[in-house]
Design a protein around this motif. Structure first.
Motif, PDB file in Angstrom:
ATOM      1  N   ASP A  23      -0.745  79.766  -5.008  1.00  0.00           N
ATOM      2  CA  ASP A  23       0.127  80.850  -5.467  1.00  0.00           C
ATOM      3  C   ASP A  23       0.312  81.878  -4.348  1.00  0.00           C
ATOM      4  O   ASP A  23       1.438  82.313  -4.051  1.00  0.00           O
ATOM      5  N   GLY A  24      -0.794  82.247  -3.710  1.00  0.00           N
ATOM      6  CA  GLY A  24      -0.723  83.217  -2.618  1.00  0.00           C
ATOM      7  C   GLY A  24       0.054  82.694  -1.436  1.00  0.00           C
ATOM      8  O   GLY A  24       0.844  83.429  -0.823  1.00  0.00           O
ATOM      9  N   LEU A  25      -0.131  81.415  -1.096  1.00  0.00           N
ATOM     10  CA  LEU A  25       0.571  80.804   0.037  1.00  0.00           C
ATOM     11  C   LEU A  25       2.075  80.745  -0.208  1.00  0.00           C
ATOM     12  O   LEU A  25       2.868  81.167   0.638  1.00  0.00           O
ATOM     13  N   TYR A  26       2.472  80.231  -1.374  1.00  0.00           N
ATOM     14  CA  TYR A  26       3.897  80.127  -1.699  1.00  0.00           C
ATOM     15  C   TYR A  26       4.548  81.521  -1.694  1.00  0.00           C
ATOM     16  O   TYR A  26       5.622  81.721  -1.133  1.00  0.00           O
ATOM     17  N   THR A  27       3.870  82.469  -2.328  1.00  0.00           N
ATOM     18  CA  THR A  27       4.422  83.824  -2.417  1.00  0.00           C
ATOM     19  C   THR A  27       4.588  84.428  -1.038  1.00  0.00           C
ATOM     20  O   THR A  27       5.617  85.058  -0.743  1.00  0.00           O
ATOM     21  N   CYS A  28       3.603  84.245  -0.179  1.00  0.00           N
ATOM     22  CA  CYS A  28       3.668  84.774   1.180  1.00  0.00           C
ATOM     23  C   CYS A  28       4.873  84.219   1.930  1.00  0.00           C
ATOM     24  O   CYS A  28       5.564  84.946   2.652  1.00  0.00           O
ATOM     25  N   ALA A 163      11.870  72.665  -9.409  1.00  0.00           N
ATOM     26  CA  ALA A 163      13.177  72.333  -8.825  1.00  0.00           C
ATOM     27  C   ALA A 163      13.798  73.513  -8.095  1.00  0.00           C
ATOM     28  O   ALA A 163      14.620  73.330  -7.188  1.00  0.00           O
ATOM     29  N   LYS A 164      13.404  74.721  -8.473  1.00  0.00           N
ATOM     30  CA  LYS A 164      13.998  75.922  -7.880  1.00  0.00           C
ATOM     31  C   LYS A 164      13.088  76.607  -6.863  1.00  0.00           C
ATOM     32  O   LYS A 164      13.563  77.101  -5.836  1.00  0.00           O
ATOM     33  N   ILE A 165      11.793  76.672  -7.142  1.00  0.00           N
ATOM     34  CA  ILE A 165      10.882  77.407  -6.262  1.00  0.00           C
ATOM     35  C   ILE A 165       9.622  76.592  -5.959  1.00  0.00           C
ATOM     36  O   ILE A 165       8.584  77.165  -5.600  1.00  0.00           O
ATOM     37  N   GLY A 166       9.728  75.293  -6.100  1.00  0.00           N
ATOM     38  CA  GLY A 166       8.576  74.430  -5.868  1.00  0.00           C
ATOM     39  C   GLY A 166       8.392  74.075  -4.406  1.00  0.00           C
ATOM     40  O   GLY A 166       8.843  74.779  -3.506  1.00  0.00           O
ATOM     41  N   PHE A 167       7.756  72.928  -4.158  1.00  0.00           N
ATOM     42  CA  PHE A 167       7.377  72.548  -2.792  1.00  0.00           C
ATOM     43  C   PHE A 167       8.576  72.444  -1.860  1.00  0.00           C
ATOM     44  O   PHE A 167       8.551  72.941  -0.731  1.00  0.00           O
ATOM     45  N   ARG A 168       9.641  71.793  -2.322  1.00  0.00           N
ATOM     46  CA  ARG A 168      10.806  71.567  -1.456  1.00  0.00           C
ATOM     47  C   ARG A 168      11.412  72.887  -0.994  1.00  0.00           C
ATOM     48  O   ARG A 168      11.672  73.080   0.198  1.00  0.00           O
ATOM     49  N   GLU A 169      11.638  73.803  -1.960  1.00  0.00           N
ATOM     50  CA  GLU A 169      12.237  75.089  -1.612  1.00  0.00           C
ATOM     51  C   GLU A 169      11.288  75.919  -0.741  1.00  0.00           C
ATOM     52  O   GLU A 169      11.733  76.593   0.205  1.00  0.00           O
ATOM     53  N   THR A 170      10.004  75.848  -1.041  1.00  0.00           N
ATOM     54  CA  THR A 170       9.028  76.587  -0.244  1.00  0.00           C
ATOM     55  C   THR A 170       9.000  76.067   1.191  1.00  0.00           C
ATOM     56  O   THR A 170       8.936  76.839   2.157  1.00  0.00           O
ATOM     57  N   PHE A 171       9.060  74.741   1.343  1.00  0.00           N
ATOM     58  CA  PHE A 171       9.049  74.133   2.686  1.00  0.00           C
ATOM     59  C   PHE A 171      10.278  74.562   3.477  1.00  0.00           C
ATOM     60  O   PHE A 171      10.166  74.984   4.638  1.00  0.00           O
ATOM     61  N   PHE A 172      11.461  74.471   2.863  1.00  0.00           N
ATOM     62  CA  PHE A 172      12.691  74.858   3.567  1.00  0.00           C
ATOM     63  C   PHE A 172      12.690  76.352   3.898  1.00  0.00           C
ATOM     64  O   PHE A 172      13.210  76.771   4.929  1.00  0.00           O
ATOM     65  N   THR A 173      12.092  77.139   3.014  1.00  0.00           N
ATOM     66  CA  THR A 173      11.978  78.571   3.287  1.00  0.00           C
ATOM     67  C   THR A 173      11.047  78.814   4.467  1.00  0.00           C
ATOM     68  O   THR A 173      11.325  79.645   5.340  1.00  0.00           O
ATOM     69  N   ALA A 174       9.949  78.067   4.522  1.00  0.00           N
ATOM     70  CA  ALA A 174       8.964  78.229   5.598  1.00  0.00           C
ATOM     71  C   ALA A 174       9.556  77.892   6.962  1.00  0.00           C
ATOM     72  O   ALA A 174       9.209  78.532   7.968  1.00  0.00           O
TER      73      ALA A 174
END
Length: 293
Positions: A23-28, A163-174
């Motif tokens: 949770d902390g990692l994704y949010t960051c 689908a909206k804020i999961g791994f895929r979106e987090t990865f592309f955001t990173a």
């Protein structure tokens, strides 16, 4: 039995710690995002100055040509969100005010979405990475049935809305992968499709007598000396139940009715969304009526 319970408790604690860490990692990661969508761009922004801010659903996103406003010397951005409701439009405006945006005019597309005060889950989910970092977002979601799970259960929101804020979106955001959402000053032009749905039936649609989030937007504008312009935007000539717009006008007399400014099917991509040519005709009319004085 005691050993089993201890073992189960250890597993639960490990899972909880992993959930908290993720949770902390994704949010960051989301707290660093500025180039993928309109919501995170506003949340992570500093003070902006606008002559015109456009809010609403896809019928705002696809209908107001931002560059035409800019050509008139009006600094403008189209914050319309495809699939969004007034729930999300209100929250986005609250975040702008929280970040001390200076806004002279807000144009709100207010027609079909007046029939509901529910959130659009797919769009509302995009605010959730920041729910622990913003009292504004927290308070806005507190009236929702699943607030406790979203707020108090670590990582639950990222799993539920994968689908909206999961791994895929987090990865592309990173990796700072851009989208086209912010192109054209937020306006998304459509083309004429041969297979576009050119029929629509809104006979059973009725505006709420007092839509909570429409009233919020109106009150925010009043409190911050923002000129509030609410409009109904066009639909194609094949719509059944066009008296819906008369119902809106009766319930909300301050909303300007532009549903019949463009009606020919050649100007539409689908029955509820104009193509780029139709949007330019419509935007020219808005500019003439409100900004050429």
């Amino acid at each position: 039995m005691k050993r089993f319970l201890i073992y189960t408790a250890k597993i639960f604690i490990v899972i909880l710690l992993i959930a908290i860490a993720l949770d902390g990692l994704y949010t960051c990661i989301f707290l660093q995002s500025k180039n993928r969508g309109k919501i995170e761009t506003v949340f992570n922004s500093k003070q902006q100055n606008y002559d015109v801010v456009i809010l609403g659903s896809s019928r705002a996103n696809n209908h107001f040509v931002s560059k035409m406003f800019e050509d008139k010397g009006l600094k403008t951005f189209n914050y319309g969100m495809s699939g969004g409701h007034l729930f999300e439009a209100s929250l986005l405006l609250k975040l702008m005010i929280e970040r001390k945006y200076s806004i002279k005019n807000v144009i709100l597309e207010a027609d079909l979405n007046l029939s509901s005060d529910h959130q659009a889950e797919g769009i509302a989910a995009l605010f959730l990475p920041y729910i622990h970092n913003s009292q504004t977002i927290k308070k806005h979601f507190q009236t929702q049935e699943n607030f406790n799970e979203l707020y108090y259960v670590p990582f639950y929101r990222y799993i539920k809305f994968d689908a909206k804020i999961g791994f895929r979106e987090t990865f592309f955001t990173a990796i700072h992968k851009k989208t086209n959402t912010l192109d054209n000053l937020g306006y998304h032009p459509l083309v004429k499709h041969k297979n576009g749905n050119m029929k629509n039936n809104i006979i059973n649609l009725n505006p709420l007598p007092k839509n909570k989030y429409y009233e919020e937007i109106k009150n925010i504008c009043r409190a911050n000396n923002i000129n509030f312009i609410a409009v109904m935007t066009p639909m194609c000539e094949n719509v059944k139940g066009m008296n819906y717009f008369d119902k809106v006008k009766k319930a909300y007399p301050e909303i300007y009715n532009y549903e019949n400014v463009v009606v020919e099917n050649k100007y539409f991509s689908s029955c509820g969304h104009m193509n780029d040519d139709g949007s330019k005709i419509f935007t020219a009319k808005i500019l003439k009526d409100f900004f050429d004085k």
